[in-house]
Design a protein around this motif. Structure first.
Motif, PDB file in Angstrom:
ATOM      1  N   ALA A  13       0.860  -1.269   0.138  1.00  9.72           N
ATOM      2  CA  ALA A  13      -0.101   0.069  -0.135  1.00  9.72           C
ATOM      3  C   ALA A  13       0.959   1.359  -0.006  1.00  9.72           C
ATOM      4  O   ALA A  13       0.375   2.267  -0.313  1.00  9.72           O
ATOM      5  CB  ALA A  13      -0.936  -0.150   1.245  1.00  9.72           C
ATOM      6  N   MET A  14       2.171   1.134   0.311  1.00  7.23           N
ATOM      7  CA  MET A  14       3.094   2.212   0.119  1.00  7.23           C
ATOM      8  C   MET A  14       3.690   2.450  -1.011  1.00  7.23           C
ATOM      9  O   MET A  14       4.374   3.198  -1.568  1.00  7.23           O
ATOM     10  CB  MET A  14       4.068   2.005   1.216  1.00  7.23           C
ATOM     11  N   PRO A  28       7.015   6.786  -2.502  1.00  9.33           N
ATOM     12  CA  PRO A  28       6.035   6.326  -1.534  1.00  9.33           C
ATOM     13  C   PRO A  28       4.935   7.026  -1.596  1.00  9.33           C
ATOM     14  O   PRO A  28       4.931   8.047  -1.887  1.00  9.33           O
ATOM     15  CB  PRO A  28       6.880   6.287  -0.043  1.00  9.33           C
ATOM     16  N   THR A  67       1.793   7.689   0.149  1.00 11.46           N
ATOM     17  CA  THR A  67       1.178   8.112   1.309  1.00 11.46           C
ATOM     18  C   THR A  67      -0.359   8.310   1.344  1.00 11.46           C
ATOM     19  O   THR A  67      -0.946   8.029   0.291  1.00 11.46           O
ATOM     20  CB  THR A  67       2.016   9.277   1.968  1.00 11.46           C
ATOM     21  N   ARG A  68      -1.023   8.780   2.325  1.00 11.83           N
ATOM     22  CA  ARG A  68      -2.369   8.828   2.513  1.00 11.83           C
ATOM     23  C   ARG A  68      -2.838  10.232   2.059  1.00 11.83           C
ATOM     24  O   ARG A  68      -3.848  10.676   2.151  1.00 11.83           O
ATOM     25  CB  ARG A  68      -3.032   8.826   3.789  1.00 11.83           C
ATOM     26  N   SER A  69      -1.735  11.231   2.026  1.00  9.76           N
ATOM     27  CA  SER A  69      -2.126  12.888   2.057  1.00  9.76           C
ATOM     28  C   SER A  69      -1.882  13.284   0.885  1.00  9.76           C
ATOM     29  O   SER A  69      -2.096  14.684   0.592  1.00  9.76           O
ATOM     30  CB  SER A  69      -0.978  13.261   3.178  1.00  9.76           C
ATOM     31  N   MET A  89      -2.811   6.258  -1.325  1.00 14.62           N
ATOM     32  CA  MET A  89      -3.104   4.963  -1.335  1.00 14.62           C
ATOM     33  C   MET A  89      -3.023   4.470  -0.048  1.00 14.62           C
ATOM     34  O   MET A  89      -2.314   4.895   1.080  1.00 14.62           O
ATOM     35  CB  MET A  89      -2.125   4.172  -2.319  1.00 14.62           C
ATOM     36  N   LEU A  90      -4.026   3.424   0.343  1.00 20.37           N
ATOM     37  CA  LEU A  90      -3.947   2.657   1.508  1.00 20.37           C
ATOM     38  C   LEU A  90      -4.753   1.250   1.404  1.00 20.37           C
ATOM     39  O   LEU A  90      -5.371   1.132   0.375  1.00 20.37           O
ATOM     40  CB  LEU A  90      -4.584   3.447   2.686  1.00 20.37           C
ATOM     41  N   ASP A  91      -4.349   0.630   2.291  1.00 15.44           N
ATOM     42  CA  ASP A  91      -4.767  -0.814   2.436  1.00 15.44           C
ATOM     43  C   ASP A  91      -6.168  -0.730   3.110  1.00 15.44           C
ATOM     44  O   ASP A  91      -6.107   0.107   4.221  1.00 15.44           O
ATOM     45  CB  ASP A  91      -3.858  -1.660   3.072  1.00 15.44           C
TER      46      ASP A  91
END
Lengths: 299, 299
Positions: free
Chosen positions: B56-57, B123, B125-127, B194-196
């Protein structure tokens, strides 16, 4: 640290191009007790135990990540103290708490994983000891075992002995003081094998002997029993040399070095490496197998 | 892997010069049940959960290390099956089990730490989600939740519904099938966040919305409810879209992409990113706050 807590994963620098990693699980009631240690002390100890594994390879710790299982009654203050303990122990070696995970659990469970960087050094494993090497130790031996023996005796009886004498050892049980700098130092000095003393000096050196295919003989006269430890042992009816030889939890480092390695005072020579001669093992010089109480010191 | 299990620490290649690390703690009775899942399935799931955090990273998993707490009655066969599960799940992504630690515990506790390598990629990230981006999902949604609902209903009553229909979903609960390759793929496609999906699509996209300062609106018509899932839901008196929107444990990946990113079929567009307009959040299009049952879908 490139990316800290809060995402799916943390990202750390690994300038060496290799990463050293070790993990341990600490379970309440087996590895610590909340009535014998504060949350802060438990955090310090849990981090120390893993950081010590990293320096025992000759590496510098860079970060830990922590998985926590917490019962509902654990207070926010206790959790804060625990995480302060993680942070402060990491700060001793320039490492950071890079991330974690918290789950509900019936008892406190602490999973710590530590990462480290070799900085170009050759890792020091357990398998490189050679006949002719000397065995040396950095850090304390038997302190945490003495402290635990005192706490256990105190629980059984109000007359456990002198609390003043025990103080230093109880503190060592609660919060080990691993000789962190000595790990990378040993790698630089040409250590041929090294490990973190977590199961007891004799048993852990037995692991080195087996992995290296050698015999290790310890000189009992070179293993110092501090006077306070001897007095506490006398009060408790215990053998202080047993604490020194079999006590874990101090996270001393034990290493083998070529005989001519220029060892600084932080490293104390305590024995010799010789040819295995059929059986790779660690033993204490002058103590025969038949001598009864010492049998369990042979690994 | 440069040095595997058996020493103080393992040593892994980290060719990127950065290392990605994530840890999770799984507790028996909360994250798994030994009467609902085999040791092998639990091993597969515990590894999958952490490997998914690495992809997810946008990274490739390289290894896991495992801390195990085991009760005395856990058999050697069960432990073997568990470790086979760790190994086989890791093999799906070319990762290895680099080390571990076993302690005695009252219930089974599994701490998994996964490491990964970014292979030169930035990477994800979520941001990084931006207004105008599309939201896309890879992997299954709601399958594990449907399986868990079936197992729970079966425990309450012998008439839980059709076991044949439930099979696929129970299997998904026992052993997730994360779309591992889609993580690094998304990074290559220019994913902005992106995330899991581990807490449920809506809640996890809420994390992206908050971290990125945007609003995310999902199109319920784009969220497929497989026919078998709809039938199982009808038998259990459940809402299948609730499984899809709030179910974790499938370890799908959710990501945001620039509108013109050339998405392959593995990625399904399910929503849009817009300006936060005062409140960063994720919501389902056409479902007003006042509509009762959907309130808890707003994060």
């Amino acid at each position: 640290m490139i990316l800290g807590p809060g995402d799916d994963a943390a990202i750390l620098e690994a300038p060496d191009g290799r990463v050293v990693v070790s993990t341990d699980l600490l379970i309440e009631g087996r590895h610590f007790r909340r009535d014998w240690s504060s949350g802060y002390d438990i955090g310090r100890k849990a981090a120390a135990q893993n950081l010590s594994d990293i320096v025992a390879m000759g590496a510098n710790p860079t970060a830990i990540v922590v998985g926590l299982g917490l019962p509902g009654e654990a207070s926010a203050e206790w959790l804060d103290a625990l995480t302060d303990g993680f942070r402060d122990e990491c700060a001793l070696v320039g490492a950071t708490v890079a991330g974690g995970d918290i789950a509900r659990s019936d008892t406190v469970v602490i999973g710590v994983t530590a990462l480290g960087d070799l900085g170009g050094r050759t890792p020091v494993t357990r398998s490189g000891a050679r006949p002719g090497d000397v065995v040396a130790v950095a850090g304390r031996l038997g302190y945490a075992a003495a402290g635990l023996a005192y706490l256990s005796a105190e629980q059984r009886s109000a007359e456990a002995g002198s609390a003043e004498i025990a103080d230093e050892f109880v503190a060592a049980h609660r919060r080990p003081a691993p000789p962190y700098a000595c790990g990378p130092e040993a790698a630089g000095l040409g250590a041929t094998a090294m490990l973190d003393v977590s199961d007891g000096l004799l048993q852990d050196l037995g692991h080195v002997a087996t992995a290296s295919g050698v015999r290790i003989v310890l000189d009992p006269g070179a293993l110092p029993v501090p006077e306070a430890m001897a007095r506490l042992a006398a009060e408790l009816g215990a053998d202080p040399l047993e604490w020194v030889l079999t006590g874990g939890d101090d996270h001393a480092l034990a290493a083998t070095f070529p005989r001519d390695a220029p060892l600084p005072p932080s490293w104390r020579v305590v024995g010799q490496v010789s040819v295995a001669d059929g059986e790779a093992k660690a033993e204490v010089s002058g103590r025969a197998e038949a001598s009864g109480g010492w049998d369990h010191f042979r690994e």
